[in-house]
Write an enzyme that holds these catalytic residues in place. Sequence first.
Site, PDB file in Angstrom:
ATOM      1  N   GLN A  20       0.802  -1.218   0.000  1.00 31.32           N
ATOM      2  CA  GLN A  20       0.000   0.000   0.000  1.00 31.32           C
ATOM      3  C   GLN A  20       0.842   1.279   0.000  1.00 31.32           C
ATOM      4  OE1 GLN A  20      -2.785  -1.733   3.206  1.00 31.32           O
ATOM      5  NE2 GLN A  20      -4.083  -0.350   2.045  1.00 31.32           N
ATOM      6  N   HIS A 114       0.387  -9.428   4.604  1.00 30.19           N
ATOM      7  CA  HIS A 114      -0.695  -8.429   4.577  1.00 30.19           C
ATOM      8  C   HIS A 114      -1.282  -8.439   3.155  1.00 30.19           C
ATOM      9  CE1 HIS A 114      -2.307  -4.537   6.492  1.00 30.19           C
ATOM     10  NE2 HIS A 114      -2.961  -4.672   5.355  1.00 30.19           N
ATOM     11  N   ASN A 158      -2.362 -10.522   8.468  1.00 25.25           N
ATOM     12  CA  ASN A 158      -3.319  -9.419   8.583  1.00 25.25           C
ATOM     13  C   ASN A 158      -4.655  -9.872   8.007  1.00 25.25           C
ATOM     14  OD1 ASN A 158      -4.038  -6.466   8.877  1.00 25.25           O
ATOM     15  ND2 ASN A 158      -4.545  -6.838   6.728  1.00 25.25           N
ATOM     16  N   GLU A 159      -5.681  -9.713   8.780  1.00 23.71           N
ATOM     17  CA  GLU A 159      -7.056  -9.960   8.343  1.00 23.71           C
ATOM     18  C   GLU A 159      -7.200 -11.224   7.497  1.00 23.71           C
ATOM     19  OE1 GLU A 159      -8.646  -6.364   6.598  1.00 23.71           O
ATOM     20  OE2 GLU A 159      -8.746  -5.409   8.552  1.00 23.71           O
TER      21      GLU A 159
HETATM   22  C1  BGC Z   1      -6.656  -3.489   5.896  1.00 15.67           C
HETATM   23  C2  BGC Z   1      -5.891  -2.330   5.320  1.00 15.67           C
HETATM   24  C3  BGC Z   1      -6.868  -1.399   4.648  1.00 15.67           C
HETATM   25  C4  BGC Z   1      -7.782  -0.839   5.695  1.00 15.67           C
HETATM   26  C5  BGC Z   1      -8.816   0.163   5.195  1.00 15.67           C
HETATM   27  C6  BGC Z   1      -7.960  -3.112   6.538  1.00 15.67           C
HETATM   28  O1  BGC Z   1      -8.962  -3.921   6.040  1.00 15.67           O
HETATM   29  O2  BGC Z   1      -5.824  -4.245   6.734  1.00 15.67           O
HETATM   30  O3  BGC Z   1      -4.940  -2.841   4.454  1.00 15.67           O
HETATM   31  O4  BGC Z   1      -6.238  -0.396   3.928  1.00 15.67           O
HETATM   32  O5  BGC Z   1      -8.482  -1.886   6.303  1.00 15.67           O
HETATM   33  O6  BGC Z   1      -9.706  -0.440   4.339  1.00 15.67           O
END
Ligand code: BGC
Length: 425
Positions: A20, A114, A158-159
């Site tokens: 990002q 991520h 991440n997520e």
């Molecule tokens: C993610 C980020 C994303 C942010 C805003 C999260 O879901 O980890 O990578 O930019 O939210 O949408």
Amino acid sequence: MPKFKLNDQFLFGTATSSVQIEGGDKNNTWYKWCETGHITDSSSCMAACDHWNRVMEDTLILKNLNVQTHRISLEWSRIEPSPGQFSKESLQHYRNEIQLLLDNQIKPLVTLHHFSEPLWFQEKGGWLKSESVDYFIQYARYVVENLGDLVCEWVTFNEPNVYTWFGYVIGSFPPGIISIIDALQVTTEIIKTHAILYTMIHRIRKEKNFLGKTAVGSAVHIRVFDGLTFAGKKTAQAVDYCFHELFMEGITTGKIKFPLPKNRYPLKKGRYVDFVGINYYTRNIVEFALDPKNFFHKFIPDKDLNKSDLGWDIYPEGIYRICKKYYERYHLPIYITENGISDRYDNRRPDFIINHLSFISEAIENGIKVERYYHWSVMDNFEWLEGESAKFGLYECDFSTQKRTPRHSAQIYAEICKNKAYSTV
Ligand code: BGC
């Protein structure tokens, strides 16, 4: 306006991720996703914030924000450009970046995965090939052995719930697969990988006598799902189970819950995190819908709540509710690993930050152990499918000149970080 004062041990931070912000890497799945026309504003992560070449400048921004901790992610495709071939240059780049944080008294929290992956990993079948787990473990081992002297605290995935949902259920993220069976398989593989990494990271840091207390967790995307009607409540519970529960329980305790396929190497039930990492952004009101394509649910915007630029309901109380829920369940420290808002004109972000933090403060007063808050994000960046059009930054980033300009909320957040408090007087 709410006021709050947090204790001295509480740490304030910011969060970013490699694809990002870094720019310049063609070897990852998101680069290809951009090239193949999936981004709404047609921008590409190839540019992003050119952070790869601006680490010094960006570290200065963090210093000016007075953060005590900062969350970054490592780009696997840069560190391992082809299977088994590790790049010493990329590793050194990250060592320098992390060292710079430490020199500025900013504690790094480092994420291994991520959303983005090397192209070669997906060409080999990604998480659907169980031998691919070994690739990820091999990469993680290399990284922890070589950065573990500088980094005590790690986020494995991440997520994982967002990654799996978008990548394997609705197919809007790479690898663009639409298959529930595959998504369930990938979920099990990720939980298994996380558990292996948890043990491995602790072992490596211990064997190598690396200093500092090791902490490992994941950052799960958690929303509040509320139903207003009877059917809505039941549907909200079902969505919560599929989107949160399978992941949170798997990652935290090693349980592979129904309907996940059992693991080929059964996991011992136990504890696989040192903190519960939560990314919180919004709440959804859920209603039942006779629509199999949308998995029998729909989200209804709450007309009484303000919205972000992306139309997400702004619901600060949700952060209190989820901290309470997971603290009462696991009795582990909670890190808010992300919280933020897309707000181009910065006319909602100041209140957004203050209100979320005052609910965190209330949670702490009520005995809920929340220890960290990472604001998403330092500057506008490449927001996945929304590309450059979403504005999550405390700093505005002009992508054509790469000029970073602080928004008003940067000044407010810097004051909060410095004083660990907010007060209008
Ligand atoms: C993610 C980020 C994303 C942010 C805003 C999260 O879901 O980890 O990578 O930019 O939210 O949408």
